[in-house]
Write a protein that holds these residues in place. Structure first.
Motif, PDB file in Angstrom:
ATOM      1  N   VAL A  11     -39.211 -34.641  14.576  1.00 55.36           N
ATOM      2  CA  VAL A  11     -40.188 -33.700  14.031  1.00 55.36           C
ATOM      3  C   VAL A  11     -39.865 -33.447  12.562  1.00 55.36           C
ATOM      4  CG1 VAL A  11     -38.832 -31.695  14.760  1.00 55.36           C
ATOM      5  CG2 VAL A  11     -41.304 -31.466  14.443  1.00 55.36           C
ATOM      6  N   GLN A  12     -40.881 -33.149  11.781  1.00 53.61           N
ATOM      7  CA  GLN A  12     -40.682 -32.851  10.371  1.00 53.61           C
ATOM      8  C   GLN A  12     -40.174 -31.426  10.199  1.00 53.61           C
ATOM      9  OE1 GLN A  12     -44.402 -33.654   8.373  1.00 53.61           O
ATOM     10  NE2 GLN A  12     -43.951 -35.843   8.232  1.00 53.61           N
ATOM     11  N   PRO A  13     -39.477 -31.163   9.108  1.00 52.13           N
ATOM     12  CA  PRO A  13     -39.067 -29.775   8.829  1.00 52.13           C
ATOM     13  C   PRO A  13     -40.264 -28.834   8.874  1.00 52.13           C
ATOM     14  CG  PRO A  13     -37.986 -31.277   7.319  1.00 52.13           C
ATOM     15  CD  PRO A  13     -38.980 -32.107   8.087  1.00 52.13           C
ATOM     16  N   GLY A  14     -40.050 -27.686   9.483  1.00 51.57           N
ATOM     17  CA  GLY A  14     -41.114 -26.718   9.669  1.00 51.57           C
ATOM     18  C   GLY A  14     -41.895 -26.885  10.955  1.00 51.57           C
ATOM     19  N   GLY A  15     -41.647 -27.962  11.655  1.00 50.27           N
ATOM     20  CA  GLY A  15     -42.353 -28.236  12.899  1.00 50.27           C
ATOM     21  C   GLY A  15     -41.785 -27.484  14.087  1.00 50.27           C
ATOM     22  N   SER A  16     -42.359 -27.748  15.243  1.00 52.03           N
ATOM     23  CA  SER A  16     -41.982 -27.050  16.478  1.00 52.03           C
ATOM     24  C   SER A  16     -41.774 -28.048  17.616  1.00 52.03           C
ATOM     25  CB  SER A  16     -43.071 -26.060  16.889  1.00 52.03           C
ATOM     26  OG  SER A  16     -43.260 -25.058  15.919  1.00 52.03           O
ATOM     27  N   LEU A  17     -40.918 -27.656  18.529  1.00 48.99           N
ATOM     28  CA  LEU A  17     -40.716 -28.378  19.784  1.00 48.99           C
ATOM     29  C   LEU A  17     -40.448 -27.370  20.890  1.00 48.99           C
ATOM     30  CD1 LEU A  17     -38.323 -31.335  18.787  1.00 48.99           C
ATOM     31  CD2 LEU A  17     -40.703 -31.552  19.537  1.00 48.99           C
ATOM     32  N   ARG A  18     -40.761 -27.751  22.109  1.00 49.09           N
ATOM     33  CA  ARG A  18     -40.416 -26.927  23.274  1.00 49.09           C
ATOM     34  C   ARG A  18     -39.591 -27.773  24.226  1.00 49.09           C
ATOM     35  NH1 ARG A  18     -43.825 -24.693  28.383  1.00 49.09           N
ATOM     36  NH2 ARG A  18     -42.827 -22.639  28.602  1.00 49.09           N
ATOM     37  N   LEU A  19     -38.347 -27.373  24.409  1.00 44.63           N
ATOM     38  CA  LEU A  19     -37.459 -28.059  25.321  1.00 44.63           C
ATOM     39  C   LEU A  19     -37.557 -27.440  26.711  1.00 44.63           C
ATOM     40  CD1 LEU A  19     -34.241 -28.370  23.138  1.00 44.63           C
ATOM     41  CD2 LEU A  19     -36.297 -29.800  23.140  1.00 44.63           C
ATOM     42  N   SER A  84     -40.211 -23.525  13.211  1.00 41.66           N
ATOM     43  CA  SER A  84     -39.657 -23.596  11.848  1.00 41.66           C
ATOM     44  C   SER A  84     -38.370 -24.414  11.819  1.00 41.66           C
ATOM     45  CB  SER A  84     -39.393 -22.180  11.313  1.00 41.66           C
ATOM     46  OG  SER A  84     -40.572 -21.404  11.326  1.00 41.66           O
ATOM     47  N   LEU A  85     -38.432 -25.572  12.406  1.00 39.81           N
ATOM     48  CA  LEU A  85     -37.233 -26.397  12.531  1.00 39.81           C
ATOM     49  C   LEU A  85     -36.727 -26.856  11.174  1.00 39.81           C
ATOM     50  CD1 LEU A  85     -38.254 -28.297  15.731  1.00 39.81           C
ATOM     51  CD2 LEU A  85     -36.085 -27.108  15.436  1.00 39.81           C
ATOM     52  N   LYS A  86     -35.396 -26.952  11.087  1.00 40.99           N
ATOM     53  CA  LYS A  86     -34.718 -27.375   9.867  1.00 40.99           C
ATOM     54  C   LYS A  86     -33.879 -28.626  10.149  1.00 40.99           C
ATOM     55  CE  LYS A  86     -34.039 -22.511   8.604  1.00 40.99           C
ATOM     56  NZ  LYS A  86     -33.018 -21.475   8.247  1.00 40.99           N
ATOM     57  N   PRO A  87     -33.557 -29.393   9.125  1.00 41.17           N
ATOM     58  CA  PRO A  87     -32.684 -30.559   9.356  1.00 41.17           C
ATOM     59  C   PRO A  87     -31.366 -30.194  10.031  1.00 41.17           C
ATOM     60  CG  PRO A  87     -33.735 -30.731   7.218  1.00 41.17           C
ATOM     61  CD  PRO A  87     -34.106 -29.378   7.761  1.00 41.17           C
ATOM     62  N   ASP A  88     -30.831 -29.000   9.755  1.00 45.18           N
ATOM     63  CA  ASP A  88     -29.583 -28.567  10.383  1.00 45.18           C
ATOM     64  C   ASP A  88     -29.712 -28.348  11.888  1.00 45.18           C
ATOM     65  OD1 ASP A  88     -28.159 -26.529   7.671  1.00 45.18           O
ATOM     66  OD2 ASP A  88     -28.206 -28.695   8.035  1.00 45.18           O
ATOM     67  N   ASP A  89     -30.925 -28.318  12.400  1.00 48.37           N
ATOM     68  CA  ASP A  89     -31.133 -28.173  13.844  1.00 48.37           C
ATOM     69  C   ASP A  89     -30.994 -29.514  14.560  1.00 48.37           C
ATOM     70  OD1 ASP A  89     -33.761 -25.879  13.043  1.00 48.37           O
ATOM     71  OD2 ASP A  89     -31.720 -25.384  13.702  1.00 48.37           O
ATOM     72  N   THR A  90     -30.852 -30.590  13.829  1.00 49.79           N
ATOM     73  CA  THR A  90     -30.693 -31.904  14.435  1.00 49.79           C
ATOM     74  C   THR A  90     -29.437 -31.936  15.295  1.00 49.79           C
ATOM     75  OG1 THR A  90     -31.860 -33.042  12.653  1.00 49.79           O
ATOM     76  CG2 THR A  90     -30.307 -34.353  13.959  1.00 49.79           C
ATOM     77  N   ALA A  91     -29.611 -32.271  16.568  1.00 44.42           N
ATOM     78  CA  ALA A  91     -28.501 -32.259  17.528  1.00 44.42           C
ATOM     79  C   ALA A  91     -29.011 -32.737  18.879  1.00 44.42           C
ATOM     80  CB  ALA A  91     -27.921 -30.848  17.683  1.00 44.42           C
ATOM     81  N   VAL A  92     -28.080 -32.957  19.788  1.00 40.63           N
ATOM     82  CA  VAL A  92     -28.433 -33.131  21.191  1.00 40.63           C
ATOM     83  C   VAL A  92     -28.357 -31.753  21.841  1.00 40.63           C
ATOM     84  CG1 VAL A  92     -27.888 -34.251  23.372  1.00 40.63           C
ATOM     85  CG2 VAL A  92     -27.520 -35.473  21.220  1.00 40.63           C
ATOM     86  N   TYR A  93     -29.420 -31.390  22.523  1.00 27.64           N
ATOM     87  CA  TYR A  93     -29.516 -30.072  23.148  1.00 27.64           C
ATOM     88  C   TYR A  93     -29.291 -30.188  24.650  1.00 27.64           C
ATOM     89  CZ  TYR A  93     -31.185 -28.013  18.810  1.00 27.64           C
ATOM     90  OH  TYR A  93     -31.281 -27.554  17.518  1.00 27.64           O
ATOM     91  N   TYR A  94     -28.467 -29.271  25.161  1.00 30.83           N
ATOM     92  CA  TYR A  94     -28.117 -29.237  26.575  1.00 30.83           C
ATOM     93  C   TYR A  94     -28.356 -27.854  27.149  1.00 30.83           C
ATOM     94  CZ  TYR A  94     -25.147 -33.232  25.165  1.00 30.83           C
ATOM     95  OH  TYR A  94     -24.669 -34.415  24.660  1.00 30.83           O
ATOM     96  N   CYS A  95     -28.697 -27.799  28.425  1.00 32.15           N
ATOM     97  CA  CYS A  95     -28.701 -26.513  29.097  1.00 32.15           C
ATOM     98  C   CYS A  95     -27.526 -26.465  30.071  1.00 32.15           C
ATOM     99  CB  CYS A  95     -30.008 -26.259  29.830  1.00 32.15           C
ATOM    100  SG  CYS A  95     -30.232 -27.262  31.298  1.00 32.15           S
ATOM    101  N   ASN A  96     -27.156 -25.254  30.439  1.00 33.41           N
ATOM    102  CA  ASN A  96     -26.062 -25.058  31.385  1.00 33.41           C
ATOM    103  C   ASN A  96     -26.170 -23.658  31.951  1.00 33.41           C
ATOM    104  OD1 ASN A  96     -23.247 -24.878  32.533  1.00 33.41           O
ATOM    105  ND2 ASN A  96     -23.056 -26.839  31.498  1.00 33.41           N
ATOM    106  N   ALA A  97     -25.488 -23.421  33.030  1.00 28.99           N
ATOM    107  CA  ALA A  97     -25.534 -22.117  33.696  1.00 28.99           C
ATOM    108  C   ALA A  97     -24.229 -21.358  33.462  1.00 28.99           C
ATOM    109  CB  ALA A  97     -25.769 -22.313  35.191  1.00 28.99           C
TER     110      ALA A  97
END
Length: 117
Positions: A11-19, A84-97
Motif C-alpha cells: 500500500v502507498q503511504p497514507g493508505g489503509s488496510l484491514r488485517l 494513514s500508513l507510513k513506511p515505518d509500519d512495514t512489517a510482518v503482522y501477527y496475532c496472538n492471545a
C-alpha cells in the motif's frame, strides 16, 4: 491453538488496510487478543491489545490514532484497521492471545504489510 492472519499487502503511504486473524483451538472469548509486528532486523513488538469482551483496547504510541483493534467473539476473529500508513509500519503482522507482552508459544505465519510509494 492456531492463528491465521490475512489482509496484508502493498500500500502507498497514507493508505489503509484491514488485517484479520482467525483463531481456533481455544475458547476465544475468554482471552485478551493482541497484534504484534516484526520489521526486518528488529524485534517483535506489541502493536495493539483488546480485552476478552472487547470493552477495552490499547495501542502502541507509534500507531495510536491511526490503528484500531477490534474483535468478533462469534467469529473467533480479531481485526486491525490500519489507516494513514507510513513506511515505518512495514512489517510482518501477527496475532496472538494472552496478556499483552506475554504471547502464547504458538504463532501463525503472519501477514506481510509493505508501505511504499
Amino acid at each position: 491453538v492456531q492463528f491465521v492472519e490475512s489482509g496484508g499487502g502493498l500500500v502507498q503511504p497514507g493508505g489503509s488496510l484491514r488485517l484479520s486473524c482467525a483463531a481456533s483451538g481455544f475458547t476465544f472469548s475468554r482471552y485478551h487478543m493482541n497484534w504484534y509486528r516484526q520489521a526486518p532486523g528488529k524485534e517483535r513488538e506489541l502493536v495493539a491489545t483488546i480485552t476478552s469482551t472487547g470493552t477495552s483496547t490499547d495501542h502502541a504510541d507509534s500507531v495510536k490514532g491511526r490503528f484500531a483493534i477490534s474483535r468478533d467473539n462469534y467469529m473467533n476473529t480479531v481485526y486491525l484497521q490500519m489507516n494513514s500508513l507510513k513506511p515505518d509500519d512495514t512489517a510482518v503482522y501477527y496475532c496472538n492471545a494472552g496478556l499483552p507482552g506475554s504471547p502464547w508459544a504458538s504463532w501463525g505465519q503472519g501477514t506481510q504489510v509493505t508501505v511504499s510509494p
